[in-house]
Design an enzyme around this catalytic site. Structure first.
Site, PDB file in Angstrom:
ATOM      1  N   ASP A 192      -5.490   2.074 -29.799  1.00  0.00           N
ATOM      2  CA  ASP A 192      -5.250   3.385 -29.160  1.00  0.00           C
ATOM      3  C   ASP A 192      -5.148   4.481 -30.225  1.00  0.00           C
ATOM      4  O   ASP A 192      -4.941   4.206 -31.401  1.00  0.00           O
ATOM      5  CB  ASP A 192      -3.954   3.319 -28.338  1.00  0.00           C
ATOM      6  CG  ASP A 192      -3.865   4.429 -27.318  1.00  0.00           C
ATOM      7  OD1 ASP A 192      -4.855   5.154 -27.108  1.00  0.00           O
ATOM      8  OD2 ASP A 192      -2.789   4.578 -26.707  1.00  0.00           O
ATOM      9  N   HIS A 336     -11.950   4.395 -18.387  1.00  0.00           N
ATOM     10  CA  HIS A 336     -10.902   5.349 -18.785  1.00  0.00           C
ATOM     11  C   HIS A 336     -11.400   6.385 -19.796  1.00  0.00           C
ATOM     12  O   HIS A 336     -11.145   7.579 -19.650  1.00  0.00           O
ATOM     13  CB  HIS A 336      -9.714   4.564 -19.338  1.00  0.00           C
ATOM     14  CG  HIS A 336      -8.598   5.416 -19.844  1.00  0.00           C
ATOM     15  ND1 HIS A 336      -7.943   6.335 -19.053  1.00  0.00           N
ATOM     16  CD2 HIS A 336      -8.009   5.499 -21.084  1.00  0.00           C
ATOM     17  CE1 HIS A 336      -7.007   6.942 -19.775  1.00  0.00           C
ATOM     18  NE2 HIS A 336      -7.029   6.452 -21.006  1.00  0.00           N
TER      19      HIS A 336
HETATM   20  C1  HEM Z   1      -0.446   3.646 -20.212  1.00  0.00           C
HETATM   21  C2  HEM Z   1      -1.390   4.552 -20.053  1.00  0.00           C
HETATM   22  C3  HEM Z   1      -2.595   4.644 -20.928  1.00  0.00           C
HETATM   23  C4  HEM Z   1      -3.264   3.684 -21.624  1.00  0.00           C
HETATM   24  C5  HEM Z   1      -2.968   2.193 -21.654  1.00  0.00           C
HETATM   25  C6  HEM Z   1      -4.341   4.329 -22.319  1.00  0.00           C
HETATM   26  C7  HEM Z   1      -5.225   3.674 -23.160  1.00  0.00           C
HETATM   27  C8  HEM Z   1      -6.254   4.305 -23.854  1.00  0.00           C
HETATM   28  C9  HEM Z   1      -7.151   3.637 -24.765  1.00  0.00           C
HETATM   29  C10 HEM Z   1      -7.103   2.153 -25.118  1.00  0.00           C
HETATM   30  C11 HEM Z   1      -8.018   4.558 -25.225  1.00  0.00           C
HETATM   31  C12 HEM Z   1      -9.201   4.323 -26.199  1.00  0.00           C
HETATM   32  C13 HEM Z   1      -8.867   4.508 -27.630  1.00  0.00           C
HETATM   33  C14 HEM Z   1      -8.754   5.925 -28.086  1.00  0.00           C
HETATM   34  O1  HEM Z   1      -9.746   6.661 -28.165  1.00  0.00           O
HETATM   35  O2  HEM Z   1      -7.621   6.308 -28.378  1.00  0.00           O
HETATM   36  C15 HEM Z   1      -7.686   5.817 -24.616  1.00  0.00           C
HETATM   37  C16 HEM Z   1      -8.338   7.006 -24.830  1.00  0.00           C
HETATM   38  C17 HEM Z   1      -8.011   8.196 -24.204  1.00  0.00           C
HETATM   39  N1  HEM Z   1      -7.027   8.401 -23.261  1.00  0.00           N
HETATM   40 FE1  HEM Z   1      -5.736   7.019 -22.596  1.00  0.00          FE
HETATM   41  N2  HEM Z   1      -4.331   5.668 -22.026  1.00  0.00           N
HETATM   42  C18 HEM Z   1      -3.278   5.909 -21.176  1.00  0.00           C
HETATM   43  C19 HEM Z   1      -2.897   7.124 -20.654  1.00  0.00           C
HETATM   44  C20 HEM Z   1      -3.630   8.279 -20.753  1.00  0.00           C
HETATM   45  C21 HEM Z   1      -3.306   9.512 -20.081  1.00  0.00           C
HETATM   46  C22 HEM Z   1      -2.111   9.754 -19.163  1.00  0.00           C
HETATM   47  C23 HEM Z   1      -4.280  10.410 -20.430  1.00  0.00           C
HETATM   48  C24 HEM Z   1      -4.441  11.858 -19.995  1.00  0.00           C
HETATM   49  C25 HEM Z   1      -4.318  12.228 -18.729  1.00  0.00           C
HETATM   50  C26 HEM Z   1      -5.175   9.748 -21.357  1.00  0.00           C
HETATM   51  C27 HEM Z   1      -6.237  10.345 -21.992  1.00  0.00           C
HETATM   52  C28 HEM Z   1      -7.047   9.728 -22.914  1.00  0.00           C
HETATM   53  C29 HEM Z   1      -8.077  10.422 -23.670  1.00  0.00           C
HETATM   54  C30 HEM Z   1      -8.417  11.909 -23.628  1.00  0.00           C
HETATM   55  C31 HEM Z   1      -8.685   9.456 -24.474  1.00  0.00           C
HETATM   56  C32 HEM Z   1      -9.832   9.678 -25.474  1.00  0.00           C
HETATM   57  C33 HEM Z   1     -11.169   9.527 -24.788  1.00  0.00           C
HETATM   58  C34 HEM Z   1     -12.300   9.775 -25.770  1.00  0.00           C
HETATM   59  O3  HEM Z   1     -12.323  10.858 -26.361  1.00  0.00           O
HETATM   60  O4  HEM Z   1     -13.126   8.897 -25.937  1.00  0.00           O
HETATM   61  N3  HEM Z   1      -4.760   8.456 -21.508  1.00  0.00           N
HETATM   62  N4  HEM Z   1      -6.600   5.632 -23.777  1.00  0.00           N
END
Ligand code: HEM
Length: 493
Positions: A192, A336
């Site tokens: 993450d 996601h």
């Molecule tokens: C427990 C809840 C969540 C989990 C397990 C989770 C997990 C992840 C993972 C594994 C990634 C891919 C790695 C990375 O680029 O950092 C990611 C990317 C991302 N997440 Fe989450 N996330 C969660 C909650 C959220 C929430 C609440 C938001 C916003 C509403 C969010 C927005 C994003 C964004 C903007 C990215 C980057 C996407 C990109 O630019 O490729 N996430 N998340």
């Protein structure tokens, strides 16, 4: 026209991130009748606040130290360090008698009132987050001992627990990076904090994605170029008026998110995708393949758009991928990372720049126990609760976090597909954080024949347990507006 950005004046968590193994969020309320004294105490606290320059220096020291240790073949020692930042809610501004509107409706409303729009069920919320919270102090450190020492120091500054205390604790939450090889991974097991927008003039030489320029400073910082107003598709931009003290601050959306890890793993097992019976070493199981399709990256972080059928850790940090707007064979539209940053999917709709956020989350809670694994259920014991303390920064919550959750993650028809490609189905909701009815996405399978099959997930694996919107002021605003004993007159940016 404002002066050029000085990153000595910006709190360190926003543009750089505070170095951390441990992180504590101390949510506080300013005591009634103690506002003047609070301002005085805040003046004594400000020298502890870590700036962007200091946070950058710390990361550079770690980088250099690791390199030197590797060259000498010795283990890298822990460098003691602590970071501190402070932010205020709308109720906190009111308590401080700062009455200028900051120009962000979502912030002014507060997260409890916004819970409906986000799709939260308030009955899942911890009671403390329904109380009035005025601010949060974020403390990070590489050792628990240093973190606790820093907390005690801060409590002393505000005389916490004494007759003339100026703040009282509403609640506190602690996070820590996961142990061993899981370091940097959230509790479902995925790497993450990888994809972050580079900010013009700050992250020199960092390109966020090919074909996409680094974001303008005003996407993250209030009052800078790009902080133009609320952007709703199909409508004229709604300009915002900011008080001059808001320059170089940023809005922080904090979410206390519980994760049901054994339940998530059991779902992946029960719905495992078909994989060839004869397998080569390194081929994923059907459950691993499904997990990667839901997130859009393998557990190592490698984007499935670059390596759709098997993990390749060498690609973990790669950002040079652009989704094929006409199909979801390589990455589902609802994955996601495609929901929260659709990249090329929005080329024909004005791009993604205005929606980018900087994320600074940390995992909280213990590892899954063998009993929970066996039972395929999370324990009811509150002490075993685990999840993500999600934190993100942006110059406008209506463009960033709020929009991303409501209009992207929770909206079945997003991302839009080109009119010229009628066969592409409605994507469904974000399977990780989406809320909506039906709880369903299509395109979980990379198999062409099954690509449009629906995947139903009646269960939820991420449960919002609370949160709040805050504003992280610049250092000069902390000094001259928040800590000042007499309020300056109103002026606008
Ligand atoms: C427990 C809840 C969540 C989990 C397990 C989770 C997990 C992840 C993972 C594994 C990634 C891919 C790695 C990375 O680029 O950092 C990611 C990317 C991302 N997440 Fe989450 N996330 C969660 C909650 C959220 C929430 C609440 C938001 C916003 C509403 C969010 C927005 C994003 C964004 C903007 C990215 C980057 C996407 C990109 O630019 O490729 N996430 N998340």
């Amino acid at each position: 026209m404002s002066t050029p950005l000085d990153i000595n004046n910006v709190q360190g968590d926003i543009l750089e991130g505070l170095g951390k193994k441990h992180e504590l969020y101390y949510f506080f309320r300013i005591k009634a009748g103690q506002v003047s004294l609070f301002r005085e105490h805040l003046g004594a606290f400000i020298p502890l606040v870590t700036t962007t320059v200091e946070a950058k220096k710390f990361h550079q020291t770690i980088k250099d130290g690791k390199k030197a240790a590797a060259e000498q073949g010795i283990p890298f020692p822990i460098i003691e360090n602590s970071g501190v930042n402070i932010s205020f809610s709308q109720k906190g501004l009111a308590a401080l008698e700062i009455t200028d509107s900051i120009g962000d409706d979502v912030f002014e409303k507060g997260m409890v009132a916004d819970a409906d729009g986000l799709g939260d069920d308030l009955s899942d919320w911890d009671a403390d987050f329904k109380k009035e919270i005025h601010g949060v102090v974020i403390i990070t450190a590489n050792s628990l001992l240093v973190l606790e020492g820093q907390l005690e120091r801060i409590k002393r500054i505000f005389h916490v627990g004494q007759r003339n205390a100026t703040i009282e604790k509403v609640t506190q939450l602690s996070g820590q990076t996961r142990p061993g090889p899981e370091k940097g991974h959230e509790h479902f097991g995925f790497n993450d904090g990888l994809s972050q927008p580079a900010v013009q003039g700050v992250d020199a030489g960092v390109i966020s994605e090919p074909g996409e320029n680094p974001v303008r400073q005003g996407v993250i910082l209030v009052g800078r170029e790009g902080d133009d107003g609320v952007v709703i598709p199909g409508q004229p931009i709604q300009p915002v008026t900011r008080p001059s003290w808001a320059l170089d601050g940023s809005f922080l959306a904090f979410r206390y998110l519980k994760q049901l890890v054994p339940e998530f793993d059991a779902f992946l097992e029960a719905n495992a995708l078909k994989v060839p019976r004869i397998r080569a070493p390194g081929d994923p199981t059907g459950a691993e393949l499904l997990g990667a399709r839901l997130v859009g990256r393998w557990k190592s972080g490698a984007p499935i758009d670059l390596t759709p059928l098997r993990d390749d850790p060498a690609l973990a940090k790669r950002e040079d991928f652009r989704f094929d707007t006409r199909n979801q064979e390589r990455c589902p539209f609802a994955a996601h990372i495609r929901k929260t940053n659709p990249r090329s999917d929005l080329d024909a709709f004005g791009g993604t720049e205005i929606r980018r956020i900087i994320r600074r989350g940390i995992a909280f809670g213990p590892e899954v126990t063998p009993e929970e694994k066996r039972a395929k259920r999370s324990s009811n014991d509150q002490r075993l609760e685990r999840g993500l303390l999600f934190t993100c920064y942006q110059s406008n919550l209506g463009n960033g976090f709020h929009f991303m959750q409501e209009s992207w993650a929770n909206t079945r028809t997003f991302p839009p597909t080109p009119a010229a490609v009628p066969a592409v189905p409605v994507p469904g909701i974000d399977p990780i954080i989406g809320v909506g009815n039906p709880r369903q996405m299509v395109g979980a399978s990379p198999d062409d024949a099954a690509a449009n099959q629906e995947l139903n997930f009646s269960a939820k694996w991420v449960i919002p347990r609370g949160g709040e919107y805050f504003f992280s002021p610049s250092i000069s605003a902390l000094e001259h507006t928040f800590a000042a004993l007499r309020r300056p007159g109103h002026s606008e940016l």
